[in-house]
Write an enzyme that holds these catalytic residues in place. Sequence first.
Site, short mmCIF file in Angstrom:
data_model
loop_
_atom_site.label_atom_id
_atom_site.label_comp_id
_atom_site.label_asym_id
_atom_site.label_seq_id
_atom_site.Cartn_x
_atom_site.Cartn_y
_atom_site.Cartn_z
N SER A 21 0.86 -1.13 -0.22
CA SER A 21 -0.03 0.16 0.07
C SER A 21 0.85 1.35 -0.09
O SER A 21 1.88 1.10 0.71
CB SER A 21 -0.96 -0.15 1.16
OG SER A 21 -1.67 1.05 1.33
N GLY A 72 1.36 11.76 4.37
CA GLY A 72 0.44 12.05 5.21
C GLY A 72 -0.93 11.84 4.68
O GLY A 72 -1.91 12.39 4.56
N LEU A 73 -0.93 10.50 3.84
CA LEU A 73 -2.30 9.87 3.39
C LEU A 73 -2.73 10.92 2.53
O LEU A 73 -4.07 10.90 2.64
CB LEU A 73 -3.12 9.43 4.63
CG LEU A 73 -2.68 8.20 5.51
CD1 LEU A 73 -3.35 8.35 6.93
CD2 LEU A 73 -2.85 7.04 4.72
N CYS A 130 -0.33 4.21 10.19
CA CYS A 130 0.21 5.37 9.61
C CYS A 130 0.98 6.08 10.60
O CYS A 130 0.57 6.69 11.49
CB CYS A 130 -0.55 6.19 8.80
SG CYS A 130 0.24 7.78 7.99
N ILE A 193 5.07 -5.22 8.18
CA ILE A 193 4.93 -4.10 9.03
C ILE A 193 4.66 -2.88 8.45
O ILE A 193 5.29 -2.76 7.04
CB ILE A 193 6.28 -3.87 10.06
CG1 ILE A 193 7.54 -3.74 9.23
CG2 ILE A 193 6.23 -5.17 11.14
CD1 ILE A 193 8.89 -3.43 9.96
N THR A 195 5.83 1.32 8.36
CA THR A 195 7.28 1.85 8.22
C THR A 195 7.66 2.22 9.72
O THR A 195 6.76 2.24 10.55
CB THR A 195 7.27 3.32 7.50
OG1 THR A 195 5.99 4.01 8.02
CG2 THR A 195 6.99 3.01 5.95
N GLY A 246 8.61 -5.04 4.14
CA GLY A 246 9.34 -4.34 4.82
C GLY A 246 10.92 -4.60 4.01
O GLY A 246 11.54 -5.58 4.31
N GLY A 268 7.24 -2.82 -2.04
CA GLY A 268 7.01 -1.40 -1.53
C GLY A 268 8.18 -0.63 -2.25
O GLY A 268 8.21 -0.36 -3.52
N THR A 269 8.86 -0.21 -1.32
CA THR A 269 10.21 0.72 -1.67
C THR A 269 11.11 0.30 -3.06
O THR A 269 11.21 1.12 -3.89
CB THR A 269 11.05 1.05 -0.72
OG1 THR A 269 10.15 1.52 0.56
CG2 THR A 269 11.93 1.98 -0.55
C1 SIN Z 1 1.39 8.27 4.38
O1 SIN Z 1 0.80 8.47 3.43
O2 SIN Z 1 1.87 9.00 5.08
C2 SIN Z 1 1.95 6.76 4.42
C3 SIN Z 1 0.95 5.94 4.87
C4 SIN Z 1 1.41 4.80 5.76
O3 SIN Z 1 2.47 4.68 6.27
O4 SIN Z 1 0.69 4.18 6.47
#
Ligand code: SIN
Length: 308
Positions: A21, A72-73, A130, A193, A195, A246, A268-269
């Site tokens: 995600s 920040g979503l 988050c 997990i 972050t 992770g 992800g990354t």
């Molecule tokens: C984010 O949008 O800040 C990251 C979302 C998350 O780490 O859950």
Amino acid sequence: MFDFSTTLGSSRFDNPILTASGCAGSGKELSQFFPLASLGGIVTKSIMLKPRSGRATPRMAETPSGMLNSIGLQGPGIDLFLENDIPWLQTQGVRIVISIAGETVEDYAVLARKVRGVSGVAALEVNISCPNVENRGQVFACHPETARAAIEAVRRNVGGDFPIIAKLSPDVTDIAGIATEVVSAGADGLALINTVLGMVIDTSTMRPKLAGKTGGLSGPAIRPVAVRAIYQVHQALPHVSILGMGGVSNGQDALQLILAGASAVSVGTATFGNPLAAVTIKSELEAILINKGFNSTAEAVGYAHRAD
Ligand code: SIN
């Protein structure tokens, strides 16, 4: 014949490699590089009730073997997401995991009701972890009571048999305790997990590099934390499926998470550096599992717990 399929709760996936995600949006950008249906599934960026622009910039920083984000979503809000992103994803023939995030328990309840009627969704990831929120009290996964309340609200509102995967934070002293709490509140599986809360200070300005000051650390730097968390939770709850993530960058990394107890692995990354990372990792993992003599993915899940 090797069986690469896997399950998360009652949902089946053709193979155990999914996106993580937040690292592939709703899949549109990645779809220009490979057919999304070649992955086990797409986990969409956590969506909130209302449109959200996210935190101030700068909100990304490189770190040794990783990166720090404080997005920040950011997102269009659940209504536009269900109107635009999901219908497109449904045409791609890929298993869809919708990720939701709320600011209050009531937000989670409303989000769950909105997702409930959507067809073709394999599971709901409930992001209660988050780190990029104004108030640490909103990191529901850091306390057993708030973690339970959010998951109970989702379970009550999404319906009895909709698979729920609770996404937990590594920033706790007893992750198996939180996992036990959310499973008893109605989660079928766990995403481990999110972050790790971190910070970078720019030595030229001598101030935090991110406008939001803190951010979530991801990438290979956190892989041992993920392996440890998955191992501890699988040990405590061996029958609960885990979607592991992770710092997975290759098939061997994915294998580590599976041996620790993950039934599926999100990439992800690694996708930011190489959009083909998830498909490459999928091929590598399949070859490694076959080479090690496993007949199925399921046989390898939690193998590291076996006594010699
Ligand atoms: C984010 O949008 O800040 C990251 C979302 C998350 O780490 O859950």
